[in-house]
Design an enzyme around this catalytic site. Sequence first.
Site, mmCIF file in Angstrom:
data_model
loop_
_atom_site.group_PDB
_atom_site.id
_atom_site.type_symbol
_atom_site.label_atom_id
_atom_site.label_comp_id
_atom_site.label_asym_id
_atom_site.label_seq_id
_atom_site.Cartn_x
_atom_site.Cartn_y
_atom_site.Cartn_z
ATOM 1 N N ARG A 180 0.976 -1.232 0.081
ATOM 2 C CA ARG A 180 0.016 -0.400 -0.438
ATOM 3 C C ARG A 180 1.518 1.215 -0.010
ATOM 4 O O ARG A 180 0.862 1.992 -0.733
ATOM 5 C CB ARG A 180 -0.866 -0.417 1.438
ATOM 6 C CG ARG A 180 -2.013 -1.482 0.915
ATOM 7 C CD ARG A 180 -3.458 -1.086 2.034
ATOM 8 N NE ARG A 180 -4.256 -0.132 1.971
ATOM 9 C CZ ARG A 180 -4.155 0.855 2.947
ATOM 10 N NH1 ARG A 180 -4.785 0.136 4.619
ATOM 11 N NH2 ARG A 180 -5.303 1.304 3.049
ATOM 12 N N CYS A 238 -1.188 6.023 9.503
ATOM 13 C CA CYS A 238 -1.534 4.096 8.906
ATOM 14 C C CYS A 238 -3.220 4.531 7.429
ATOM 15 O O CYS A 238 -2.312 5.800 6.773
ATOM 16 C CB CYS A 238 -2.106 3.406 9.743
ATOM 17 S SG CYS A 238 -3.182 4.051 10.746
#
Length: 283
Positions: A180, A238
Amino acid sequence: MNAIISAPGLANALTGVNPPVLLDVRWQLTVAKAAGEPPFDGRAAYEAGHLPGAVFVELDRELASAPGERGRHPLPDLAVFGAAMRRAGVSSGRPVVVYDGGQGWAAARAWWLLRWAGHPDVRVLDGGLPAWEGPLEKSVPTPVEGDFVPEPGAAGLLDADAAAALARSGVLLDARAGERYRGEVEPIDPVAGHIPGAVSAPTTENVGPDGRFLSAEELRARFKGLGVTGDSRVGVYCGSGVSAAHEVLALAVAGIPAELYVGSWSEWSSDPGRPVAVGPDPE
């Protein structure tokens, strides 16, 4: 004070003169599921068996506000958060221990919020429910109302601009999975990639195969390898400020203070005017 507690340590604390309040924060990240597969139900898991005396706290409603421009898990309304903590029996003069199903992310979010809101004594059960070897119960307790009143500011909090500045002046860690960060996949948010200048630091690498944290020495070595030195100012983000809280917890175990960008990538990527980096390098 150590930010985590072992299962034997918790068992001992529960027999003490001032036993901790126990908060059960079982939760799982909502992603696309196979046809017919029901979403994870933390409350149902709690009711099927929890630590004796533990009270269930719902992350999506009590530890975060509704999703929006500030991200998928923005800071909760303080009145809602305070009421939830008092309902669970949280008081400023009594320790709190938080646990989840073992991943540690949700428990760390509750730990960080309570610290940020001024509670002086909060720890996470290392390894979560799977580490507990004592009895479980199914009855739902009705604790005495607590007196905790949130007074924010005790823990470092970043917004988008502060996170961008910290990526240039200090160390900004990206706690998501490496793919990611690199922008190879993005299963949840609208844009793939990372904040320019951020360093890839998957939070999953802070724990061993049993889900418990690496030793403080091992964690210090890991973060040193990521550029965190004794004089570094450190921030973490995050996807939505949950797994990043777990990395802030790991840094605390290592003795390293860190700030949390709660809006995280879900907030950052919602603004098309913000820059995005892709690939393995920070820039």
